[in-house]
Design a protein around this motif. Structure first.
Motif: not given
Length: 150
Positions: A51-61
């Motif tokens: 929830r808190n760490v952005p991942l490049q190229g990925v959006k957690i829905e």
């Protein structure tokens, strides 16, 4: 009706990860957690990271944790082990962005929601195979460090 994005490389998938919990040894009369509790705590930590760490190229829905914690007997270590599953619904910019999830030890299952078909060019296939190699090498290095430090 909204117009569907025609970006051929973008994918929406559901990925199931089962986080493993092993009992902590008791110290004196205190401490010592059940395998279920350890697995739930690990699951909560991982959900917070997702929830808190952005991942490049990925959006957690969506993060679904409706599946109950389950336990199995580990014949190798001769003890009980619990698993706390989650299901991630995510949109990835490309198939290579999904590798960081499917190369995890916790990975159990993937369901591709869209697109219905995926076309890989020669360049896409080369990039995918190279990324698989990188992830596998990284995983091997982590295992080596883990078992040489014991």
């Amino acid at each position: 009706m909204p117009e569907e994005n025609n970006n051929s490389s973008e994918m929406t998938v559901k990925i199931r990860l089962d986080f493993k919990g092993q009992a902590k040894p008791k110290r004196f009369f205190f401490g010592g957690k059940s395998v279920d509790k350890v697995a739930e705590e690990i699951r909560e930590q991982q959900i917070a990271l997702f929830r808190n760490v952005p991942l490049q190229g990925v959006k957690i829905e969506d993060i679904e944790m409706s599946t109950e914690v389950y336990t199995v007997w580990d014949d190798f270590n001769n003890n009980e082990v619990a698993f706390a599953p989650i299901t991630l619904t995510l949109t990835a910019g490309s198939i290579t962005d999904l590798l960081r999830f499917i190369m995890r030890e916790e990975f159990r299952k993937i369901e591709v929601i869209k697109p219905g078909q995926q076309y890989l060019t020669k360049f896409d296939m080369e990039r995918l195979l190279f990324k698989i190699h990188e992830e596998f090498r990284s995983y091997s290095n982590r295992l080596e460090k883990k078992y040489t430090s014991l």
